[in-house]
Write a protein that holds these residues in place. Sequence first.
Motif, PDB file in Angstrom:
ATOM      1  N   PRO A  36     -52.894  10.757  17.573  1.00 53.81           N
ATOM      2  CA  PRO A  36     -53.281  10.967  16.185  1.00 53.81           C
ATOM      3  C   PRO A  36     -53.970   9.717  15.632  1.00 53.81           C
ATOM      4  N   ALA A  37     -54.963   9.932  14.813  1.00 57.91           N
ATOM      5  CA  ALA A  37     -55.690   8.793  14.260  1.00 57.91           C
ATOM      6  C   ALA A  37     -54.766   7.940  13.387  1.00 57.91           C
ATOM      7  N   ASP A  38     -54.877   6.618  13.534  1.00 59.58           N
ATOM      8  CA  ASP A  38     -54.068   5.714  12.729  1.00 59.58           C
ATOM      9  C   ASP A  38     -54.658   5.633  11.322  1.00 59.58           C
ATOM     10  N   ALA A  39     -53.798   5.679  10.338  1.00 59.80           N
ATOM     11  CA  ALA A  39     -54.229   5.572   8.948  1.00 59.80           C
ATOM     12  C   ALA A  39     -54.249   4.101   8.547  1.00 59.80           C
ATOM     13  N   ALA A  40     -55.281   3.690   7.830  1.00 59.15           N
ATOM     14  CA  ALA A  40     -55.414   2.295   7.397  1.00 59.15           C
ATOM     15  C   ALA A  40     -54.922   2.171   5.958  1.00 59.15           C
ATOM     16  N   TYR A  41     -53.862   1.401   5.779  1.00 60.03           N
ATOM     17  CA  TYR A  41     -53.329   1.126   4.449  1.00 60.03           C
ATOM     18  C   TYR A  41     -53.853  -0.243   4.009  1.00 60.03           C
ATOM     19  N   LYS A  42     -54.328  -0.344   2.776  1.00 63.65           N
ATOM     20  CA  LYS A  42     -54.890  -1.597   2.282  1.00 63.65           C
ATOM     21  C   LYS A  42     -53.785  -2.545   1.800  1.00 63.65           C
ATOM     22  N   VAL A  43     -53.851  -3.786   2.270  1.00 60.11           N
ATOM     23  CA  VAL A  43     -52.897  -4.801   1.823  1.00 60.11           C
ATOM     24  C   VAL A  43     -53.111  -5.060   0.333  1.00 60.11           C
ATOM     25  N   GLN A  44     -52.009  -5.164  -0.398  1.00 57.75           N
ATOM     26  CA  GLN A  44     -52.044  -5.406  -1.841  1.00 57.75           C
ATOM     27  C   GLN A  44     -51.662  -6.870  -2.108  1.00 57.75           C
ATOM     28  N   PRO A  45     -52.645  -7.760  -2.232  1.00 58.33           N
ATOM     29  CA  PRO A  45     -52.344  -9.185  -2.407  1.00 58.33           C
ATOM     30  C   PRO A  45     -51.462  -9.476  -3.623  1.00 58.33           C
ATOM     31  N   GLN A  46     -51.649  -8.709  -4.690  1.00 54.82           N
ATOM     32  CA  GLN A  46     -50.894  -8.973  -5.914  1.00 54.82           C
ATOM     33  C   GLN A  46     -49.415  -8.601  -5.778  1.00 54.82           C
ATOM     34  N   LEU A  47     -49.087  -7.791  -4.784  1.00 56.88           N
ATOM     35  CA  LEU A  47     -47.703  -7.379  -4.556  1.00 56.88           C
ATOM     36  C   LEU A  47     -47.066  -8.080  -3.362  1.00 56.88           C
ATOM     37  N   SER A  48     -47.886  -8.738  -2.558  1.00 53.28           N
ATOM     38  CA  SER A  48     -47.405  -9.384  -1.339  1.00 53.28           C
ATOM     39  C   SER A  48     -47.131 -10.867  -1.583  1.00 53.28           C
ATOM     40  N   LYS A  49     -46.225 -11.427  -0.800  1.00 55.67           N
ATOM     41  CA  LYS A  49     -45.846 -12.836  -0.965  1.00 55.67           C
ATOM     42  C   LYS A  49     -45.791 -13.556   0.382  1.00 55.67           C
ATOM     43  N   GLU A  71     -55.544  -4.950   6.269  1.00 52.49           N
ATOM     44  CA  GLU A  71     -55.093  -3.571   6.358  1.00 52.49           C
ATOM     45  C   GLU A  71     -53.961  -3.454   7.365  1.00 52.49           C
ATOM     46  N   ILE A  72     -53.078  -2.490   7.104  1.00 50.45           N
ATOM     47  CA  ILE A  72     -51.976  -2.192   8.002  1.00 50.45           C
ATOM     48  C   ILE A  72     -52.212  -0.807   8.577  1.00 50.45           C
ATOM     49  N   LEU A  73     -52.154  -0.696   9.905  1.00 46.99           N
ATOM     50  CA  LEU A  73     -52.376   0.583  10.568  1.00 46.99           C
ATOM     51  C   LEU A  73     -51.058   1.320  10.730  1.00 46.99           C
ATOM     52  N   VAL A  74     -51.077   2.591  10.326  1.00 44.16           N
ATOM     53  CA  VAL A  74     -49.863   3.404  10.306  1.00 44.16           C
ATOM     54  C   VAL A  74     -50.077   4.661  11.141  1.00 44.16           C
ATOM     55  N   ARG A  75     -49.094   4.978  11.967  1.00 45.00           N
ATOM     56  CA  ARG A  75     -49.095   6.225  12.737  1.00 45.00           C
ATOM     57  C   ARG A  75     -47.794   6.955  12.426  1.00 45.00           C
ATOM     58  N   GLY A  76     -47.913   8.086  11.756  1.00 42.04           N
ATOM     59  CA  GLY A  76     -46.713   8.785  11.311  1.00 42.04           C
ATOM     60  C   GLY A  76     -46.028   7.985  10.228  1.00 42.04           C
ATOM     61  N   ASN A  77     -44.800   7.574  10.492  1.00 42.23           N
ATOM     62  CA  ASN A  77     -44.075   6.722   9.532  1.00 42.23           C
ATOM     63  C   ASN A  77     -43.780   5.341  10.120  1.00 42.23           C
ATOM     64  N   GLN A  78     -44.641   4.920  11.069  1.00 46.80           N
ATOM     65  CA  GLN A  78     -44.441   3.633  11.730  1.00 46.80           C
ATOM     66  C   GLN A  78     -45.670   2.736  11.584  1.00 46.80           C
ATOM     67  N   ILE A  79     -45.443   1.453  11.380  1.00 50.96           N
ATOM     68  CA  ILE A  79     -46.528   0.477  11.413  1.00 50.96           C
ATOM     69  C   ILE A  79     -46.847   0.179  12.878  1.00 50.96           C
ATOM     70  N   VAL A  80     -48.127   0.258  13.252  1.00 54.68           N
ATOM     71  CA  VAL A  80     -48.497   0.065  14.656  1.00 54.68           C
ATOM     72  C   VAL A  80     -49.539  -1.031  14.846  1.00 54.68           C
ATOM     73  N   GLY A  81     -50.119  -1.542  13.765  1.00 59.63           N
ATOM     74  CA  GLY A  81     -51.137  -2.583  13.908  1.00 59.63           C
ATOM     75  C   GLY A  81     -51.615  -3.065  12.558  1.00 59.63           C
ATOM     76  N   GLY A  82     -52.704  -3.833  12.600  1.00 59.01           N
ATOM     77  CA  GLY A  82     -53.282  -4.314  11.353  1.00 59.01           C
ATOM     78  C   GLY A  82     -53.611  -5.790  11.383  1.00 59.01           C
TER      79      GLY A  82
END
Length: 216
Positions: A36-49, A71-82
């Motif tokens: 399945p294609a990995d979904a790219a989630y955008k890192v939120q600098p204002q929320l990250s520390k 970006e954080i790569l997500v497959r299903g409900n797991q982080i797999v890369g980024g």
Amino acid sequence: MKKIALSALVVASLFNAPAFAGNPVAKKAATSTAKPADAAYKVQPQLSKLGWEGKAVTHGHNGTADFTGGEILVRGNQIVGGTVTVDMKTLKTTDITDAENNAKFMGHLSSDDFFSISKNPTATFKIKSVTPIKGAAADANNVNITGDLTIKGITNTITFPAKAGVKNGVAAASGIATVNRTKYDIKYGSKSFFEGIGDKAIYDDFTLSFNVIAKK
């Protein structure tokens, strides 16, 4: 008579030949092995520390730096890369309250003795693998993250435990990574390279505490 015999032979050969043209052999259906294609989630600098801490024989210092994106790569409900990026120009120390001493200390950290920030304004971490920790408690680190950390243009692979997960369109990872600064050509005050410096020595390892938030 010969013509009749020859015609009969031709007809017989046509009936006995394999019917490749009229009845092609059915090909076996291809089985898809694509993931399945990995979904790219955008890192939120204002929320990250991101925090850091370094120690010497007689004292230590700590501070922060800012993520700029990634970006954080997500497959299903797991982080797999980024990949995440840090703006080294935002490097700060929070334990030195005197303005003059703080500026002096930060000037040294920014110099070639340490991070050479004018020449290397960013640092990056690229995830290579995320391995679940079997039997991890709900509130404990549940994965080991391995990736390439680049500081001062020098890349080394590191591994550290973290708590990571994906829920309701948000991917999060938090933990503490230990980094050997000498592998990034930061040798100032290191006993590994300078003998006889006694209690002026700065330990080779420093830590990075992080909490990265990314959204779909």
